[in-house]
Every structure is written in C-alpha cells, then in structure tokens.
Design a protein around this motif. Structure first.
Motif, mmCIF file in Angstrom:
data_model
loop_
_atom_site.group_PDB
_atom_site.id
_atom_site.type_symbol
_atom_site.label_atom_id
_atom_site.label_comp_id
_atom_site.label_asym_id
_atom_site.label_seq_id
_atom_site.Cartn_x
_atom_site.Cartn_y
_atom_site.Cartn_z
ATOM 1 N N LEU A 85 0.825 -1.206 0.000
ATOM 2 C CA LEU A 85 0.000 0.000 0.000
ATOM 3 C C LEU A 85 0.861 1.258 0.000
ATOM 4 O O LEU A 85 0.530 2.247 -0.663
ATOM 5 N N LEU A 86 1.976 1.216 0.732
ATOM 6 C CA LEU A 86 2.839 2.395 0.841
ATOM 7 C C LEU A 86 3.641 2.653 -0.431
ATOM 8 O O LEU A 86 4.136 3.766 -0.640
ATOM 9 N N ALA A 87 3.773 1.643 -1.274
ATOM 10 C CA ALA A 87 4.589 1.782 -2.484
ATOM 11 C C ALA A 87 4.050 2.855 -3.423
ATOM 12 O O ALA A 87 4.789 3.375 -4.264
ATOM 13 N N LYS A 88 2.775 3.216 -3.292
ATOM 14 C CA LYS A 88 2.217 4.261 -4.157
ATOM 15 C C LYS A 88 2.628 5.649 -3.684
ATOM 16 O O LYS A 88 2.449 6.632 -4.399
ATOM 17 N N HIS A 89 3.182 5.752 -2.466
ATOM 18 C CA HIS A 89 3.531 7.052 -1.903
ATOM 19 C C HIS A 89 5.039 7.308 -1.836
ATOM 20 O O HIS A 89 5.456 8.458 -1.685
ATOM 21 N N MET A 90 5.857 6.255 -1.917
ATOM 22 C CA MET A 90 7.285 6.434 -1.657
ATOM 23 C C MET A 90 8.085 5.344 -2.365
ATOM 24 O O MET A 90 7.512 4.398 -2.916
ATOM 25 N N ASP A 91 9.416 5.481 -2.343
ATOM 26 C CA ASP A 91 10.260 4.483 -2.999
ATOM 27 C C ASP A 91 10.222 3.174 -2.225
ATOM 28 O O ASP A 91 9.861 3.146 -1.042
ATOM 29 N N PRO A 92 10.572 2.054 -2.872
ATOM 30 C CA PRO A 92 10.449 0.729 -2.246
ATOM 31 C C PRO A 92 11.185 0.586 -0.918
ATOM 32 O O PRO A 92 10.675 -0.037 0.011
ATOM 33 N N GLU A 93 12.388 1.163 -0.822
ATOM 34 C CA GLU A 93 13.164 1.019 0.420
ATOM 35 C C GLU A 93 12.462 1.708 1.590
ATOM 36 O O GLU A 93 12.345 1.142 2.683
ATOM 37 N N ARG A 94 11.975 2.926 1.346
ATOM 38 C CA ARG A 94 11.283 3.635 2.427
ATOM 39 C C ARG A 94 9.957 2.968 2.747
ATOM 40 O O ARG A 94 9.537 2.945 3.910
#
Length: 278
Positions: free
Chosen positions: A200-209
C-alpha cells in the motif's frame, strides 16, 4: 364517550406513539445523512462512502454494542466501489477503532485498485485496520487533532510482537505449547501485515522507504493504541493534510454516540468566535 374510555384510548395512543417514535426518528436521521452525503458528493464530484463505528444500542433494549470493521463492512464497501465509475473519485469518511484484518485488507486492496483519486477523511481517529485502509488512499485528510495508529497484528488479547519477544527471552522447555503455537501465528501475522502495508505504501514512496515504514507500523514499534498525529504521519511519508471540508464535520455530527448514561462531555453546540457566538 365516558372518562374511562378516553383515558384508555389515550393510553393506547401513547403506546403506539412510543413504539413508532424510534422508527420515525431513525428514518429522519437516515434522510439527514443522505442529504449531507449528497451535498459532499456535489461539492467534490465524488462517490462518498462512510465507514463509521460508534457504540450503538440494540433496538428498545438499550444495550450498548461496540462496532468494529467486519466482513459485512467489507462487503458493503466493495459493493459501493463496484457501483462507482473507474474515472470517478472516491471519498471515504473513516472513523473506527479497527477490526478484522481480513475485512480491512479487502477494503484497502479494492481502494488501491480504483483508478481515480481516493481520499480518506479522518475527523477523529482511524486506528489499526482503519489505518491500513487509509494507507491505500492517494490523500489522507485529517483534523489537526485526529490520529492514526500502528497496524501491528494482535493474536487474541496479546500483541503479536510481544509473543515473539516472549519466545525469544525464555527457554523453549519453559514455554507452554499453546504459547508456542500463538507465537508461530504471530510471526506469520506480522509478516503478512508488513507485506500488505509495504504494498500500500509503495504508491507514496520508494520501495526502500516503503519497507522501512511498513516495519515501523507493523512490528510492535509502539503500543497498539499509540496515536500517530498528522505531523508524524507526514514524517512517515504519508500524504496527510488538514484541509477538512465542513461537510465532513456536519456528516459526523449525524452519527452521535448512544446516550445510555449521563453524558460526561457537554457544551453549547454552536461555533464561537472571539467576538461572541455566531
């Protein structure tokens, strides 16, 4: 008609009125909610969906029942999303302490797949599974004092992370089989929730973060009821803002807490300015 008959008729009229009054009040409240939802939809050109959990009373018995995200909720939200054109934005008004992970996951993934913009409004709190749903939004609009929460899974009455910590701190021969089984479930639950949060977070930030933030939210960094404020949400990389429309507050006022006992909070329900009441 004699006086006794009059009293008898008035008594039965009173009983009928007392029986039907809650029904008519409920219908009036539902109509007011519908009007407010339509007003917000016209203003924003969106489909408005509410997922609001208050303590409710059962019919005339007055028994308070706590509400949480359940499968019935996910069925209704998914149905509403299916009825929405792919090009139409969705606004989800969210107020919940959390609930069933399966139901929250279904809602979050359905919102994630919706092509148009998804906005989640949090006027007070969206904890646990509610936060999981909020992570799927393109924008999270919060009241300045509203909070989100960690998404760390709970195994029965125990935090999953605490069960794992217990197993690591004691010899295996000193731990009951039931606890070891719960710890195994806890490890799987944390892994599953972390993977979902990362997706879900991948739409907001880079994969590592996204992976780092997912671990913070899912692996017992804080207690389960830790309040994540707007500022902290932004620090985690979430698209949080405080531009809450007045219509959302007006809609939330139509979902009052059940008044079973004397209210502990009371005030004049009008906007006050420095010069006096409006």
């Amino acid at each position: 008609m004699d006086f006794g008959s009059l009293i008898n008729n008035l008594f039965w009229l009173f009983l009928v009125f007392a029986f039907l009054s809650p029904y008519f009040q409920r219908q009036a409240l539902e109509a007011a909610r519908t009007r407010q939802i339509l007003s917000l939809e016209r203003k924003r050109g969106s489909r408005v969906i509410t997922l609001i959990h208050r303590q409710e009373a059962i019919n005339l018995l007055g028994i308070p029942v706590a509400r949480y995200i359940d499968v019935d909720d996910s069925e209704e939200v998914l149905r509403a999303i299916r009825l929405t054109d792919p090009g139409m934005p969705i606004d989800l008004v969210l107020h919940t302490p959390g609930g069933l992970v399966l139901a929250a996951e279904q809602i979050a993934l359905a919102l994630l797949k919706h092509p148009a913009k998804v906005t989640v409004f949090v006027s007070h709190y969206a904890m646990s599974g509610g936060t999981l749903i909020a992570l799927a939004a393109d924008e999270i609009i919060m009241d300045e004092n509203a909070v989100l929460g960690p998404v760390d899974p709970q195994i029965g009455e125990y935090p999953a992370a605490s069960l794992l910590a217990l197993v690591q701190s004691k010899p295996l021969d000193k731990i009951e089989d039931a606890t070891l089984i719960r710890a195994d479930m806890a490890a799987k639950a944390i892994k599953q929730v972390a993977e979902l949060a990362e997706k879900l977070l991948a739409k907001h930030m880079d994969p590592e973060r996204a992976a780092t933030t997912a671990r913070l939210l899912s692996q017992g960094t804080w207690t389960h009821d830790y309040p994540i404020t707007v500022e902290e949400a932004r620090g985690l990389g979430l698209p949080a803002s405080t531009s809450m429309p007045r219509e959302v507050y007006a809609l939330m006022s139509l979902y009052p807490q059940t008044q079973i006992r004397r209210p502990s909070v009371q005030y004049i329900p009008l906007p006050y300015t420095k010069g006096g009441q409006e």
